[in-house]
Structures are given as C-alpha cells and as structure tokens.
Enzyme design. Structure first.
Site, PDB file in Angstrom:
ATOM      1  N   TYR A 405       0.820  -1.234   0.000  1.00  0.00           N
ATOM      2  CA  TYR A 405       0.000   0.000   0.000  1.00  0.00           C
ATOM      3  C   TYR A 405       0.843   1.268   0.000  1.00  0.00           C
ATOM      4  O   TYR A 405       2.053   1.226   0.112  1.00  0.00           O
ATOM      5  CB  TYR A 405      -1.110  -0.012   1.040  1.00  0.00           C
ATOM      6  N   GLU A 406       0.166   2.394  -0.244  1.00  0.00           N
ATOM      7  CA  GLU A 406       0.822   3.695  -0.497  1.00  0.00           C
ATOM      8  C   GLU A 406       1.680   3.626  -1.773  1.00  0.00           C
ATOM      9  O   GLU A 406       2.714   4.279  -1.885  1.00  0.00           O
ATOM     10  CB  GLU A 406       1.712   4.133   0.688  1.00  0.00           C
ATOM     11  N   GLY A 407       1.234   2.843  -2.741  1.00  0.00           N
ATOM     12  CA  GLY A 407       2.008   2.647  -3.974  1.00  0.00           C
ATOM     13  C   GLY A 407       2.953   1.479  -3.774  1.00  0.00           C
ATOM     14  O   GLY A 407       3.734   1.475  -2.826  1.00  0.00           O
TER      15      GLY A 407
END
Length: 598
Positions: A405-407
């Site tokens: 997550y968060e890229g």
C-alpha cells in the site's frame, strides 16, 4: 544556518553532519510526546494483541476513539481546527511509536490521520475545514480514503467511478465501486475520487456516511486478509449517492493531484510506522535467543544468530536515521514557506512535495527492512516462531502489506528515479553537469596518492561520494541513450532506484553517527560506527551489482568497458572493514542490553 537542500539534491551536493536532524535531537516536547505515545501503546494495544488477531474490529474502533481523546489523531492538524498543530517531526514520531503494537491499529491510525484527514486540511476550503477537520482531529468521526477500484490500482487515475452534476447544479450523483478501503466499517467520512464526464483526471469529493441514512452507500463484507486482521477493509459501493456541490475537494479534475500528494505524506509516515515494529521484533528476538539454550549454550552466543541480530539492528538504526533526516527537512521547508508568506496549507503541500523522492526511497527501504526483520525474527525463534503463541508470525504477516500500500515498492522505485529526472529537467537538481564531469573523469588517469583516512568516517564519506558518481555515471549514460523514453525501460529504472536508495540510507546513518560522535564522544558511538560501516559495506555490494547489471544491459563496446572500469574504481575500498568483527560488536551490545538499544 546552512542552506536547506532541495529534494534529491543529496545526490549532487555534500551534506554536513551538523545539518542533519537525528532522533538524538528530539526536543523536550518531542521526548514527552514519544513517552506518552509509547505508554498508550503499552497500555491500550499490546496487551490486547490476541483480540486484534481474532479480528475484533470493535476494539480497533474503541482504541482509535481513545487515541482521539488524547489528541494523537490531531497531532498534525492546526490548532484552529481542533488539533495540536505540531511540526512534521512530531507527527512522524507519533506515527512511529503508536504503530508497533499491531499492524491492524497502525493501518487504521495511518489511514485516518494521513489520507483520511490530510486531503481536507491541505486542499479543503475554509468552510470544509471548519466543518470536518475538528471532528476528525478529535476522533468524533473517522475518515476513509476511496481511491482504489477493482480495475484501478497502481494506475489510480483510470478509475471508473462517476460523478454527475444535477440539473440545478447544486449536487453530484456518485456511482461506482471502490475496494480495499481501510476503516470503511466504522468511518463517518470518505474522501472519494470520481470522474466527471470525460475528464482526463479524476476529482475528489468529501462524502459523509451515516449508517442510519446511507444515501446509496453500501459496504461489502470485511475482507479476510493475510495480516492487519482487525483493520476494517471493505468494498464500498455508491448507487446514486448525492453529494452537495460544495463538497468537491479542490477543483474539478484535481483529484489525481490530491491523491498523489496525499500519498507522498503517506509514504514517509509508512516508513515511520515500520520503525518501532523493528525495534520491538529485535527486542523479542534477542530476549528469546538469550534464554533459549541448545548444546548447553544460549543460541544468542552462536555466530549464526549474531549475524541476524547485528543485521536486524543495523537496518533499524539506518531506517530511523534516514526517516528522521527527511522528516526534519520537510519540517524546515514548511517553515521557510510560512516565513515567505505561504498559507499553512500551501506551505505543507509544497514542503512535502519537495521531498517526494525521499518519501518514495524511505517507503521502499523501510518496508523491506521490516519484512526481513520479522522474517529473521521467526527464524531465531525456530519452530516457536511459526506458532501463534509467539509474537513473530503476526509481525511477519502484518509487515507484508507495507510493500504494497501507499504505492507498491515497484511503483515507488520507478517514481523515485522518474521524479529525480523531472527535477533535473526543471533545473531544480543539476544532474547533467555532475554526470558529464564523472563521464569525463573516466578518461583521466586516477590518482594513486594514499589519502589520509585518520579522521572518523573519512574513507566512508569518500565511498559515499564515489557511490554518487556511480549513480551519475549509470543514470547519465542511460538518459543520454534513451532520453524521455527511459520510462519504457523499467528494469533499468528499478536498478537505478536501488542505487539511489542505498546512497540515501547509507549516507543518513553515517551523518547521524558522525554528528553524535562529535558531540557525545567517539567512544559512546562505537557500536553505531560499526552499524554505519556494516550498512555501507552492503550498500557498496548492492550498488556494484545493480550498476553492473545496468551497464552490461544498455552499453556496449568501448563505452561498456570504460563504464565497468569506472564502476570498479567507484566501488573499491582502500581498506575493507572486518565484517565479522563489526557484526560481533553490534550483536554483543544488543545482547548485553537485552533489547534494541540505539
């Protein structure tokens, strides 16, 4: 005060140790905040680990409320909206020390305070901020962030959710589906991204969600996940959900920009959220290794286990050094912009955006370190590590999401180099000048003088500057060959990113240790010196491997030969460190203190 380097400039300008911020620089206020947060974690989260692992979503919500009552949800929120209005370092520190009890709470906390609240404080109108932020800052309401869709993950701007303006222009109707939405099960407010007509970019909206009056919003069942089990994660469906026109966030088509900037903040905070988890895993591991005897000897005394303890401690120390260095740079950049007359909103946005490269570097490095740390933790516990009775298997499962997550880390690797190239094109970071110098120097005859390495880190700092030359040589030549098409060559970008990451991390540890050796005396830092040297040694190895992989893949003939000679020159120590010795020193210290102690 020294000039504050711009984001990415660490690569082409020298940073002096006096100019980096370290955890040893915490103010009294920050120290008190850290203790308050640790106490909260020890009281409200850690004793209930089993309930979190058993998917007790209500407990997550209850602990979030308590965090709100103590002000922890509003650390970054300006005082006029009910927050504590503390600086970026304090925000990060709160995130760091509140996140190690369980990944479930850490995710709920991060999603609410970061991507759930920040978009409104950074992009909201005065009315929107007055109306919503105080509720979010105190935990009266919880926030969720609805960006990802079944068909739109890393390509966030490709979402199919639509927003249609009503005939009277007073409201929008939202239709579509979002997935993997953290906090969906107990949120009262959602930041929702949708497309208006055939706009190129998505638009952000603030959407209230009331279970008693759902307004066309339905939630899927709780997802069954590998880790972060008590973090509420659901699909969210919008069916003619009516949202007042004044709830549009920023302007039409600006949603993609909001999403990207919210993620920058999220990335460095995610790195912060992985730090105390590593400290805790190391502490559990060393305590177990000291008690567990095999062949009549505590396993902590075996070289095979010492390697693990030393490498785990080193990664934690380096991750902490780099994360707080960047956090303070962001805080200082925000302060400069406020002084220059920017609003808090503008200053914070631009301050974080300036260091987007560092945020991506940290997200990748620290999320991978926490996974390795938990993995080695299981190994030290042996069969017991695989059992739910010990804390390691949950730590390992919870750590796994951090690389997604968060890229994803793949996206963040490519972003870090891509953003650096964009900065170079804009003239914010001069890459081409130094890259040309490096290329020319390869033609010259190397110096055979014996340098004076008597001062602490003299050779290590020279190695760092040579590693920067490696990056400039490899990236410069690749850029020259491919130009803007470089973005098509993902394997080269990822290799360049690995070089960039290792430089930033290794340099951060060396600067922190040098600063502390100067003020507290070299003797007090002997183990930190060992960790800095050990990390650098691994960094050099990795950079040599990635550099070689790149050079032999895009260069040929004389150019390839010259660059390989350059690579050899740039990755060669005059005096190699004794790796076994360094590891033993680090492991012995951790054993003596019976915990992570730096």
């Amino acid at each position: 005060m020294a000039e504050l380097l711009r984001g990415g400039q660490f690569l082409v300008k020298e940073t002096h140790c006096e100019d980096v911020f370290t955890p040893e620089d915490f103010t009294e206020e920050q120290q008190m905040m850290k203790e308050a947060v640790m106490e909260f974690n020890d009281r409200e989260i850690i004793p209930h680990k089993n309930r979190f692992e058993a998917k007790d979503y209500a407990l997550t919500e209850e602990v979030m409320r308590k965090a709100g009552e103590l002000g922890f949800l509003g650390v970054a929120v300006p005082e006029e909206y009910g927050g504590l209005g503390m600086g970026f370092v304090s925000t990060l520190l709160t995130c760091d020390y509140i996140s190690s009890g369980t990944g479930s709470f850490s995710t709920a906390f991060g999603a609410h305070t970061g991507i759930g609240t920040m978009p409104i404080t950074l992009y909201g109108t005065e009315e929107q901020k007055q109306k919503y932020v105080p509720k979010l800052a105190t935990g009266e309401w919880f926030g969720a962030y609805c960006l990802t869709e079944p068909g739109a993950g890393s390509d966030a701007n490709s979402g199919k959710t639509t927003a249609e303006l009503s005939a009277d222009g007073k409201s929008y109707k939202i239709n579509g589906q979002k997935m993997w939405i953290s906090n969906a099960g107990f949120c009262r407010l959602m930041i929702v991204f949708a497309r208006i007509e055939n706009d190129k970019n998505i638009t952000g909206f603030i959407v209230e969600y009331d279970k008693d009056n759902p307004n066309g919003i339905t939630l899927g069942e709780e997802e069954h996940k590998l880790g972060i089990r008590a973090s509420s994660t659901r699909q969210v469906f919008f069916n003619d959900t009516v949202v007042p026109a004044e709830n549009m966030l920023a302007g039409r088509g600006e949603g993609f920009k909001i999403a990207m900037n919210a993620l920058n903040v999220g990335r460095i905070k995610l790195a912060g959220a992985c730090l105390d988890s590593q400290r805790r895993v190391i502490t559990h591991a060393v305590q177990y290794a000291t008690e567990r005897k095999q062949f009549k000897t505590p396993i902590a005394d075996f070289g095979a286990i010492k390697v693990k303890l030393a490498e785990m401690a080193t990664d934690a120390y380096v991750g902490e050094s780099a994360t707080y260095r960047a956090a303070k740079d962001i805080e200082d950049r925000i302060a400069l912009r406020v002084e220059a007359g920017n609003s808090h909103q503008e200053a914070e946005l631009k301050g974080v955006e300036e260091y987007a490269i560092e945020c991506s570097i940290l997200k990748v490095a620290v999320s991978e370190d926490v996974q390795n740390c938990a993995d080695e933790g299981i190994q030290i516990f042996g069969g017991m590590g695989f059992s739910e009775e010990t804390p390691m298997e949950a730590a390992w499962r919870d750590a796994r999401i951090a690389r997604i997550y968060e890229g994803t880390n793949e996206i963040n690797r490519m972003l870090s180099v891509g953003m650096l190239i964009k900065k170079a094109m804009k003239g914010h970071v001069d890459l081409l000048g130094p890259a040309t110098e490096v290329a020319n120097s390869l033609m010259g005859i190397p110096s055979f003088d014996t340098p004076d390495y008597s001062e602490l880190f003299a050779e290590e700092k020279e190695m760092i500057s040579k590693l920067k030359k490696t990056f400039l040589m490899v990236a410069g030549a690749a850029l020259q060959k491919y130009g803007p098409e470089i973005e098509e060559h993902q394997q080269l970008l990822i290799a360049a990113a690995d070089i960039l990451i290792e430089i930033y991390m290794a340099e951060s540890a060396i600067l922190r240790t040098e600063k502390n050796a100067k003020r507290f005396g070299e003797d007090s830092q002997s183990v930190q010196i060992a960790m800095s040297k050990l990390y650098l040694y691994h960094a050099v190895d990795k950079i040599e491997e990635k550099g070689k992989e790149s050079i032999i893949s895009f260069a040929e003939g004389d150019e390839q030969r010259m660059m390989l000679i350059g690579l050899k020159r740039f990755t060669k120590y005059a005096n190699y460190p004794d790796i076994v010795d360094l590891r033993n020193e680090i492991a012995e210290k951790v054993k003596a203190e019976n915990k992570y102690c730096f």
